[in-house]
Design an enzyme around this catalytic site. Structure first.
Site, PDB file in Angstrom:
ATOM      1  N   GLN A  90       0.873  -1.178   0.000  1.00 42.24           N
ATOM      2  CA  GLN A  90       0.000   0.000   0.000  1.00 42.24           C
ATOM      3  C   GLN A  90       0.908   1.225   0.000  1.00 42.24           C
ATOM      4  OE1 GLN A  90      -2.525   0.249   3.465  1.00 42.24           O
ATOM      5  NE2 GLN A  90      -3.961   1.614   2.476  1.00 42.24           N
ATOM      6  N   VAL A  92       0.382   4.386  -0.489  1.00 43.10           N
ATOM      7  CA  VAL A  92      -0.153   5.537   0.255  1.00 43.10           C
ATOM      8  C   VAL A  92      -1.036   4.971   1.363  1.00 43.10           C
ATOM      9  CG1 VAL A  92      -1.606   7.609   0.145  1.00 43.10           C
ATOM     10  CG2 VAL A  92      -0.082   7.043  -1.763  1.00 43.10           C
ATOM     11  N   HIS A  96      -7.494   2.631  -0.575  1.00 43.21           N
ATOM     12  CA  HIS A  96      -7.843   2.931  -1.958  1.00 43.21           C
ATOM     13  C   HIS A  96      -8.091   1.643  -2.721  1.00 43.21           C
ATOM     14  CE1 HIS A  96      -3.418   2.839  -1.705  1.00 43.21           C
ATOM     15  NE2 HIS A  96      -3.400   2.455  -2.968  1.00 43.21           N
ATOM     16  N   HIS A  98      -8.231  -0.061  -6.382  1.00 45.72           N
ATOM     17  CA  HIS A  98      -7.756   0.061  -7.762  1.00 45.72           C
ATOM     18  C   HIS A  98      -8.823  -0.509  -8.689  1.00 45.72           C
ATOM     19  CE1 HIS A  98      -3.439   0.753  -6.713  1.00 45.72           C
ATOM     20  NE2 HIS A  98      -3.806   0.114  -5.618  1.00 45.72           N
TER      21      HIS A  98
END
EC number: 3.6.1.17
Length: 135
Positions: A90, A92, A96, A98
């Protein structure tokens, strides 16, 4: 240190916005696997999937589902790859998802890691039991 994705959501960092509503924000990945690779983030900062409140999971994944359809329809993709990392890989530390358009022969080969096998059914059953116990 400021979260890059929080800065994008707040408009303090540029991004190519795909979706922006009260629940989530989606934008093109700056380093896409394939053109159209989109990142979907909750507007609020949550580091991992386990951190996301239960009442947000459904609405967030409804948007992931919509994005999956959109990359196929808008880009003429035969399918899509929808994935998320938790801590490991990960880049960041803001949850999130994708959403990547896929076509046969696009250069991506299945998953990005080697596969393994259980020694036998007993080992698989033991892993399943451990996971049930943790739930």
């Amino acid at each position: 240190m400021a979260c890059v994705f929080c800065e994008i959501v707040a408009g303090r960092r540029p991004a190519h916005v795909v979706l922006d509503d009260e629940i989530a924000f989606a934008f093109l990945d700056a380093r896409p696997l394939l053109k159209g690779h989109t990142l979907l983030v909750p507007r609020q900062h949550y580091e991992t999937f386990a951190d996301v409140p239960g009442d947000l999971v459904g609405p967030l994944f409804e948007r992931a589902q919509r994005l999956s359809r959109a990359v196929e329809e808008a880009l003429g993709a035969a399918g899509s790859f929808v994935a998320m990392n938790n801590r490991v890989s990960q880049s960041v530390p803001h949850l999130h998802v994708h959403v990547v358009p896929r076509n046969r022969g696009d250069g991506l080969r299945g998953f990005f890691w080697p596969r393994t096998r259980y020694a036998d059914d007993a080992e698989a059953a033991e892993y399943a039991a451990r996971l049930r116990g943790a739930l």
